[in-house]
Design an enzyme around this catalytic site. Structure first.
Site, PDB file in Angstrom:
ATOM      1  N   ASN A   9       0.676  -1.330   0.455  1.00  0.00           N
ATOM      2  CA  ASN A   9       0.016   0.158   0.312  1.00  0.00           C
ATOM      3  C   ASN A   9       0.938   0.926   0.054  1.00  0.00           C
ATOM      4  OD1 ASN A   9      -1.501   2.385   0.729  1.00  0.00           O
ATOM      5  ND2 ASN A   9      -2.820   1.049   1.947  1.00  0.00           N
ATOM      6  N   GLU A  72      -8.592   0.729  -3.378  1.00  0.00           N
ATOM      7  CA  GLU A  72      -9.548   0.460  -2.061  1.00  0.00           C
ATOM      8  C   GLU A  72     -10.183   2.068  -2.584  1.00  0.00           C
ATOM      9  OE1 GLU A  72      -6.080  -1.307   0.773  1.00  0.00           O
ATOM     10  OE2 GLU A  72      -6.847   0.567   1.433  1.00  0.00           O
ATOM     11  N   GLU A 153     -11.964  -9.089   2.927  1.00  0.00           N
ATOM     12  CA  GLU A 153      -9.764  -8.869   3.656  1.00  0.00           C
ATOM     13  C   GLU A 153     -10.585  -8.486   5.008  1.00  0.00           C
ATOM     14  OE1 GLU A 153      -8.081  -5.978   1.598  1.00  0.00           O
ATOM     15  OE2 GLU A 153      -6.650  -5.036   3.837  1.00  0.00           O
ATOM     16  N   HIS A 192      -3.883  -4.595   7.347  1.00  0.00           N
ATOM     17  CA  HIS A 192      -4.088  -3.160   8.348  1.00  0.00           C
ATOM     18  C   HIS A 192      -3.111  -3.492   9.926  1.00  0.00           C
ATOM     19  CE1 HIS A 192      -6.092   0.650   9.325  1.00  0.00           C
ATOM     20  NE2 HIS A 192      -4.933   0.145  10.691  1.00  0.00           N
TER      21      HIS A 192
END
Ligand code: PXP
Length: 239
Positions: A9, A72, A153, A192
């Site tokens: 990311n 995203e 996810e 995350h």
């Protein structure tokens, strides 16, 4: 030996650029270097307020990436139109609140399900795989399958923030979520708050196919460079 797919990311590079509203550092360069370090996918979040990634970044990365692209986004009409034009390999639908520092929780698919189902169908009809970013919650997983998502996810924030005895509990909850997801025929991703130090327990969970990791990789990249930082994470994802 196999390896979990790594989505890097690169939003955090754009955050640094936007701190000065200038042209550097360029997230497009970070995307290219991530690929050279072994990333399997470039992940970015085009937020409605454009606080980090800009339309120009999204367009260039979509055109230039040699690996997979994962966009995203919020489940809005504007974002649906952009996604269909950019045609990434995958879209991950995420919740978006303007005041949050990062994506703090997963989607609540039990509310507003019609909108999620409609955006998911439009994207899938356009040939894009669609994932739902949700907490490790049985009801949400079941709903993901019902609404037509290809994948989930799992938000690993609770695991990342856990300490002491809570860690095992958080791992068990992610593991259960993976099992339930597979039972409903969904592909399972996670992400995350994952770091070089905490990723192993998640890698150990069989059936997770993809991890999306940003902050920790870009933080390390400040000191060792993007390519090396990505390479070091890729090594940790070997099974
Ligand atoms: N996956 C999703 C859906 C996210 O929203 C984020 C945060 O941008 C990540 C993964 C990566 O999180 P982190 O930057 O904490 O690695």
């Amino acid at each position: 030996m196999n390896r979990i797919r790594l989505g890097v990311n690169i939003d955090h590079v754009a955050t640094l650029r936007e701190a000065r509203k200038t042209t550097e550092p360029d997230p497009v360069t970070a995307a290219m270097l991530s690929e050279m370090g072994g990333a399997d996918q470039i992940t970015f979040h085009l937020r409605e307020d454009r606080r980090h990634i800009q339309n120009r970044d999204a367009r260039l990365i979509s055109e230039m990436a040699q690996t997979l692209v994962n966009l995203e986004m919020a489940a809005t009409a504007e974002m649906q139109e952009i996604a269909l034009a950019l045609h990434p390999d995958a879209v991950t639908l995420v919740p978006e609140r303007r005041e949050e520092v990062t994506t703090e929780g997963g989607l609540d698919l039990l509310r507003g399900g019609e909108q999620y189902a409609s955006v998911t169908k439009a994207l899938k009809d356009g040939g894009i795989r669609v994932a739902a970013f949700i907490g490790p919650d049985k009801a949400q997983i079941k709903e993901s399958a019902k609404l037509g998502f290809d994948a989930i996810e799992i938000h690993t924030g609770e695991y990342a923030n856990a300490s002491g005895a809570q860690v095992d509990k958080a791992v068990a909850s992610v593991r259960d979520a993976v099992r339930v997801g597979k039972k409903y025929g969904l592909h399972v991703h996670a992400g995350h708050g994952l770091t070089y130090h905490n990723v192993q327990r998640i890698v150990d969970i069989e059936d997770i196919e993809e991890l999306n990791i940003g902050h920790s990789i870009i933080s390390r990249a400040v000191f060792v460079g993007v390519e090396q930082a990505v390479r070091e994470m890729v090594e940790l994802l070997l099974r």
